[in-house]
Scaffold this motif. Structure first.
Motif, PDB file in Angstrom:
ATOM      1  N   THR A   1       0.860  -1.183   0.000  1.00 56.24           N
ATOM      2  CA  THR A   1       0.000   0.000   0.000  1.00 56.24           C
ATOM      3  C   THR A   1       0.899   1.236   0.000  1.00 56.24           C
ATOM      4  OG1 THR A   1      -0.180   0.302   2.402  1.00 56.24           O
ATOM      5  CG2 THR A   1      -1.744  -1.225   1.359  1.00 56.24           C
TER       6      THR A   1
ATOM      7  N   CYS B   1       2.659  -2.428   4.257  1.00 50.58           N
ATOM      8  CA  CYS B   1       1.701  -1.328   4.372  1.00 50.58           C
ATOM      9  C   CYS B   1       2.471  -0.022   4.553  1.00 50.58           C
ATOM     10  CB  CYS B   1       0.759  -1.555   5.539  1.00 50.58           C
ATOM     11  SG  CYS B   1      -0.332  -2.954   5.267  1.00 50.58           S
TER      12      CYS B   1
ATOM     13  N   ALA C   1       1.319   2.853   3.151  1.00 57.79           N
ATOM     14  CA  ALA C   1       0.407   3.992   2.953  1.00 57.79           C
ATOM     15  C   ALA C   1       0.223   4.760   4.256  1.00 57.79           C
ATOM     16  CB  ALA C   1      -0.945   3.489   2.458  1.00 57.79           C
TER      17      ALA C   1
ATOM     18  N   VAL D   1      -2.477   5.959   5.800  1.00 60.36           N
ATOM     19  CA  VAL D   1      -3.946   5.864   5.743  1.00 60.36           C
ATOM     20  C   VAL D   1      -4.541   6.865   6.730  1.00 60.36           C
ATOM     21  CG1 VAL D   1      -5.888   4.262   5.946  1.00 60.36           C
ATOM     22  CG2 VAL D   1      -3.621   3.395   5.327  1.00 60.36           C
ATOM     23  N   ALA D   2      -5.556   7.590   6.290  1.00 64.41           N
ATOM     24  CA  ALA D   2      -6.202   8.540   7.202  1.00 64.41           C
ATOM     25  C   ALA D   2      -6.847   7.748   8.344  1.00 64.41           C
ATOM     26  CB  ALA D   2      -7.261   9.337   6.458  1.00 64.41           C
ATOM     27  N   ASP D   3      -6.639   8.208   9.565  1.00 66.30           N
ATOM     28  CA  ASP D   3      -7.204   7.475  10.710  1.00 66.30           C
ATOM     29  C   ASP D   3      -8.717   7.672  10.806  1.00 66.30           C
ATOM     30  OD1 ASP D   3      -4.828   6.351  11.613  1.00 66.30           O
ATOM     31  OD2 ASP D   3      -4.224   8.227  12.559  1.00 66.30           O
TER      32      ASP D   3
ATOM     33  N   PRO E   1     -11.153   1.778   9.168  1.00 65.30           N
ATOM     34  CA  PRO E   1     -10.616   0.441   9.464  1.00 65.30           C
ATOM     35  C   PRO E   1      -9.091   0.502   9.408  1.00 65.30           C
ATOM     36  CG  PRO E   1     -11.483   0.544   7.222  1.00 65.30           C
ATOM     37  CD  PRO E   1     -11.849   1.840   7.886  1.00 65.30           C
ATOM     38  N   ASP E   2      -8.426  -0.297  10.230  1.00 63.60           N
ATOM     39  CA  ASP E   2      -6.960  -0.339  10.185  1.00 63.60           C
ATOM     40  C   ASP E   2      -6.540  -1.481   9.265  1.00 63.60           C
ATOM     41  OD1 ASP E   2      -4.156  -0.922  10.868  1.00 63.60           O
ATOM     42  OD2 ASP E   2      -4.473   0.710  12.293  1.00 63.60           O
ATOM     43  N   ILE E   3      -5.976  -1.118   8.121  1.00 60.73           N
ATOM     44  CA  ILE E   3      -5.663  -2.120   7.093  1.00 60.73           C
ATOM     45  C   ILE E   3      -4.556  -3.053   7.583  1.00 60.73           C
ATOM     46  CG2 ILE E   3      -4.834  -2.404   4.708  1.00 60.73           C
ATOM     47  CD1 ILE E   3      -6.085   0.458   4.237  1.00 60.73           C
ATOM     48  N   LEU E   4      -3.534  -2.450   8.197  1.00 63.98           N
ATOM     49  CA  LEU E   4      -2.403  -3.260   8.674  1.00 63.98           C
ATOM     50  C   LEU E   4      -2.874  -4.287   9.711  1.00 63.98           C
ATOM     51  CD1 LEU E   4       0.652  -3.812   8.795  1.00 63.98           C
ATOM     52  CD2 LEU E   4       0.845  -1.928  10.430  1.00 63.98           C
TER      53      LEU E   4
ATOM     54  N   GLY F   1       4.692  -3.355   8.521  1.00 64.99           N
ATOM     55  CA  GLY F   1       4.022  -2.071   8.679  1.00 64.99           C
ATOM     56  C   GLY F   1       5.023  -0.934   8.709  1.00 64.99           C
TER      57      GLY F   1
ATOM     58  N   ALA G   1       5.762   2.907  10.674  1.00 61.91           N
ATOM     59  CA  ALA G   1       5.354   3.752  11.787  1.00 61.91           C
ATOM     60  C   ALA G   1       5.881   5.155  11.522  1.00 61.91           C
ATOM     61  CB  ALA G   1       5.908   3.210  13.096  1.00 61.91           C
ATOM     62  N   ALA G   2       4.956   6.057  11.249  1.00 56.21           N
ATOM     63  CA  ALA G   2       5.335   7.452  11.025  1.00 56.21           C
ATOM     64  C   ALA G   2       5.236   8.146  12.369  1.00 56.21           C
ATOM     65  CB  ALA G   2       4.357   8.070  10.026  1.00 56.21           C
ATOM     66  N   GLU G   3       6.373   8.539  12.904  1.00 52.85           N
ATOM     67  CA  GLU G   3       6.384   9.113  14.257  1.00 52.85           C
ATOM     68  C   GLU G   3       7.065  10.478  14.246  1.00 52.85           C
ATOM     69  OE1 GLU G   3       4.826   7.502  16.561  1.00 52.85           O
ATOM     70  OE2 GLU G   3       4.654   5.544  15.608  1.00 52.85           O
TER      71      GLU G   3
ATOM     72  N   LYS H   1       3.647  -0.031  18.461  1.00 52.41           N
ATOM     73  CA  LYS H   1       2.731  -0.141  17.310  1.00 52.41           C
ATOM     74  C   LYS H   1       2.815  -1.541  16.697  1.00 52.41           C
ATOM     75  CE  LYS H   1       1.940   3.934  15.292  1.00 52.41           C
ATOM     76  NZ  LYS H   1       2.283   5.125  14.538  1.00 52.41           N
TER      77      LYS H   1
ATOM     78  N   LYS I   1      -0.497  -3.768  16.503  1.00 53.66           N
ATOM     79  CA  LYS I   1      -1.115  -4.061  15.200  1.00 53.66           C
ATOM     80  C   LYS I   1      -0.917  -5.514  14.772  1.00 53.66           C
ATOM     81  CE  LYS I   1      -1.289   0.654  13.659  1.00 53.66           C
ATOM     82  NZ  LYS I   1      -1.910   1.404  12.574  1.00 53.66           N
TER      83      LYS I   1
HETATM   84  N1  CTP Z   1      -2.361   1.880   8.832  1.00 50.99           N
HETATM   85  C1  CTP Z   1      -3.335   1.170   8.194  1.00 50.99           C
HETATM   86  N2  CTP Z   1      -4.635   1.558   8.297  1.00 50.99           N
HETATM   87  C2  CTP Z   1      -4.967   2.652   9.035  1.00 50.99           C
HETATM   88  C3  CTP Z   1      -3.950   3.388   9.705  1.00 50.99           C
HETATM   89  C4  CTP Z   1      -2.659   2.980   9.578  1.00 50.99           C
HETATM   90  O1  CTP Z   1      -3.028   0.176   7.518  1.00 50.99           O
HETATM   91  N3  CTP Z   1      -6.221   3.006   9.121  1.00 50.99           N
HETATM   92  C5  CTP Z   1      -0.973   1.387   8.740  1.00 50.99           C
HETATM   93  C6  CTP Z   1      -0.032   2.241   7.959  1.00 50.99           C
HETATM   94  O2  CTP Z   1      -0.020   1.900   6.593  1.00 50.99           O
HETATM   95  C7  CTP Z   1       1.286   1.930   8.630  1.00 50.99           C
HETATM   96  C8  CTP Z   1       0.896   1.646  10.074  1.00 50.99           C
HETATM   97  O3  CTP Z   1      -0.488   1.341  10.031  1.00 50.99           O
HETATM   98  O4  CTP Z   1       1.846   0.736   8.122  1.00 50.99           O
HETATM   99  C9  CTP Z   1       1.121   2.736  11.047  1.00 50.99           C
HETATM  100  O5  CTP Z   1       0.607   3.946  10.590  1.00 50.99           O
HETATM  101  P1  CTP Z   1       0.723   5.249  11.482  1.00 50.99           P
HETATM  102  O6  CTP Z   1       0.045   6.382  10.800  1.00 50.99           O
HETATM  103  O7  CTP Z   1       2.150   5.438  11.906  1.00 50.99           O
HETATM  104  O8  CTP Z   1      -0.050   4.784  12.777  1.00 50.99           O
HETATM  105  P2  CTP Z   1      -1.487   5.015  13.276  1.00 50.99           P
HETATM  106  O9  CTP Z   1      -2.185   3.731  13.386  1.00 50.99           O
HETATM  107  O10 CTP Z   1      -2.169   6.041  12.453  1.00 50.99           O
HETATM  108  O11 CTP Z   1      -1.195   5.514  14.737  1.00 50.99           O
HETATM  109  P3  CTP Z   1      -0.907   7.009  15.289  1.00 50.99           P
HETATM  110  O12 CTP Z   1      -1.562   7.952  14.309  1.00 50.99           O
HETATM  111  O13 CTP Z   1      -1.531   6.982  16.614  1.00 50.99           O
HETATM  112  O14 CTP Z   1       0.586   7.142  15.341  1.00 50.99           O
END
Ligand code: CTP
Length: 405
Positions: free
Chosen positions: A193, A271, A273, A275-277, A305-308, A324, A326-328, A339, A343
């Motif tokens: 993704t 993964c 991408a 992805v918008a939370d 939905p959380d794809i990962l 996965g 982790a954007a930190e 994370k 996940k």
């Molecule tokens: N991801 C996903 N689906 C979502 C949110 C995140 O698959 N709805 C995946 C991203 O592709 C990445 C991982 O989860 O591989 C972590 O994404 P990240 O934005 O760092 O984490 P979040 O779950 O959004 O946590 P936070 O915003 O609290 O750091």
């Protein structure tokens, strides 16, 4: 050994062209066959006779040559190669490749080539550092073109810096690595993704983020180069489609999840991408008017939905390896470790996306690869181009899948 590999060597006009003579000899010693194409500028540095004598094949120079075409047409030349090597690759030929110009035999062959292409850049340090050259290289690497060198050192023009063509030993090593690596993931299926998602507010507005898709697209290209059948599910980006990859374009997180589930089963899922939370709980079917109610609208959000997490828990359809990102922006490694376990993925690639790092949208990335619990399983990688990160990660994935066989 390079037994039976067919290399099409394009020699452009640079002083480093003399190194090609040794390169041809060494490639042939290893069992490769070499056919040479010499540009007009290249002829100023090496003679067709030297190339022909060392390769034991006629040298091709003209796009429309009756004698050369009757022996082997120019399109066929590029089709009958396992690797096209441009050495030296001047700033000029790199620019032509980046824009897709075909105004001589070499550039036309490069347009027609279906084989992988490797370039060994060689030029003056200022030409190398010029933003035009760097942008062209980024474009070419984005298309999966491999690069060896340049190196730093004294130049024929009496300057010192980056731009010397890689030494013959290094070019040979890159070619051997290429043929050794190619095919490591043949028969494997991969899902990647990439990019942001766009969550609609109404038909014209959406919520998004700054992800460019560069890293995810580069990973899809790198896995494909190793022979995997790759499906890339991408949100809206300006990146071009990586060669040989099945690209599924989506807008929202919900669509991305559906497309990923359709791509299963796969051996590995990455993964990358952003992805918008959250999405807007009930997007408006018509454009929200500024005048409606007189007050700014209040958007009610729902969690996406959380794809990962979903892919990591897919039961028997779970990919053997789920990676996965982790954007930190703070406590990068600690947050990424947490994370990973939250996940349920196998590996996590952590990076600092604070604005100062320039990672989001930039061409470089400094990552931590976390492959298991405990500090020993966290590797800090140096700052690398996103293409290099992708290449290394793809190699690690190939190692992991080989071990799991
Ligand atoms: N991801 C996903 N689906 C979502 C949110 C995140 O698959 N709805 C995946 C991203 O592709 C990445 C991982 O989860 O591989 C972590 O994404 P990240 O934005 O760092 O984490 P979040 O779950 O959004 O946590 P936070 O915003 O609290 O750091």
């Amino acid at each position: 050994m390079l037994q039976g590999q067919r290399i099409l060597l394009i020699v452009a006009g640079g002083i480093a062209a003399y190194k090609c003579l040794d390169l041809i000899r060494r490639l042939r010693e290893r069992g490769a066959s070499v056919r040479c194409v010499l540009t007009r500028a290249g002829e100023q540095f090496v003679t067709p006779l030297s190339l022909a004598a060392l390769s034991e094949h006629p040298v091709h120079r003209d796009l429309f040559s009756l004698t050369e075409e009757s022996e082997m047409g120019h399109i066929q030349l590029s089709r009958e190669a396992d690797l096209v090597l441009v050495a030296p690759a001047t700033a000029n030929i790199l620019a032509k490749m980046a824009v897709g110009l075909g105004d001589d035999l070499a550039s036309t062959l490069l347009l027609a080539a279906s084989a992988p292409v490797m370039v060994a850049p060689a030029m003056n340090v200022r030409m190398w550092e010029h933003p035009g050259t760097q942008a062209n290289l980024a474009t070419l690497e984005g298309r999966g073109i491999r690069r060896v060198g340049p190196a730093e050192g004294a130049m024929a023009c009496n300057e010192y810096g980056m731009g010397r063509m890689a030494e013959v030993d290094d070019i040979l090593a890159a070619i051997e690595a290429f043929f050794g690596e190619a095919g490591r993931l043949t028969g494997r299926r991969a899902l990647v993704t990439s990019g942001p998602t766009h969550e609609p507010i109404d038909p014209v507005r959406y919520i998004a983020n700054r992800s460019s898709g560069k890293q995810g697209h580069a990973i899809a290209a790198a896995l494909s180069r190793l022979g995997a059948a790759v499906t890339l599910v991408t949100g809206p980006t300006h990146e071009s489609d990586p060669p040989g990859v099945t690209v599924v374009r989506v807008q929202s997180a919900t669509d991305m999840l559906a497309a990923c589930q359709t791509a299963l089963p796969v051996d590995v899922a990455v993964c990358a991408a952003a992805v918008a939370d959250w999405r807007v709980a009930e997007p408006s079917s018509g454009k929200i008017k500024k005048t409606a109610g007189g007050k700014p609208p209040i958007l009610e959000l729902a969690e996406n939905p959380d794809i990962l997490t979903t892919l990591s828990a897919t039961g028997i359809r779970r990919p053997r390896l789920v990676v996965g990102f982790a954007a930190e922006t703070e406590q990068v490694v600690e947050n990424a470790r947490e994370k990973r376990s939250r996940k349920g993925c196998d590996w996590i690639v952590a990076n600092d996306v604070s604005a100062v790092t320039g990672t989001f949208g930039g061409d470089e990335n400094q990552i931590y690869l976390i492959t298991a619990d405990g500090p020993q399983a966290t590797e800090a990688w140096p700052t690398l181009s996103k293409h290099e990160v992708a290449q290394r990660l793809a190699e690690r994935i190939a190692n992991a899948l080989e071990t799991a066989r």
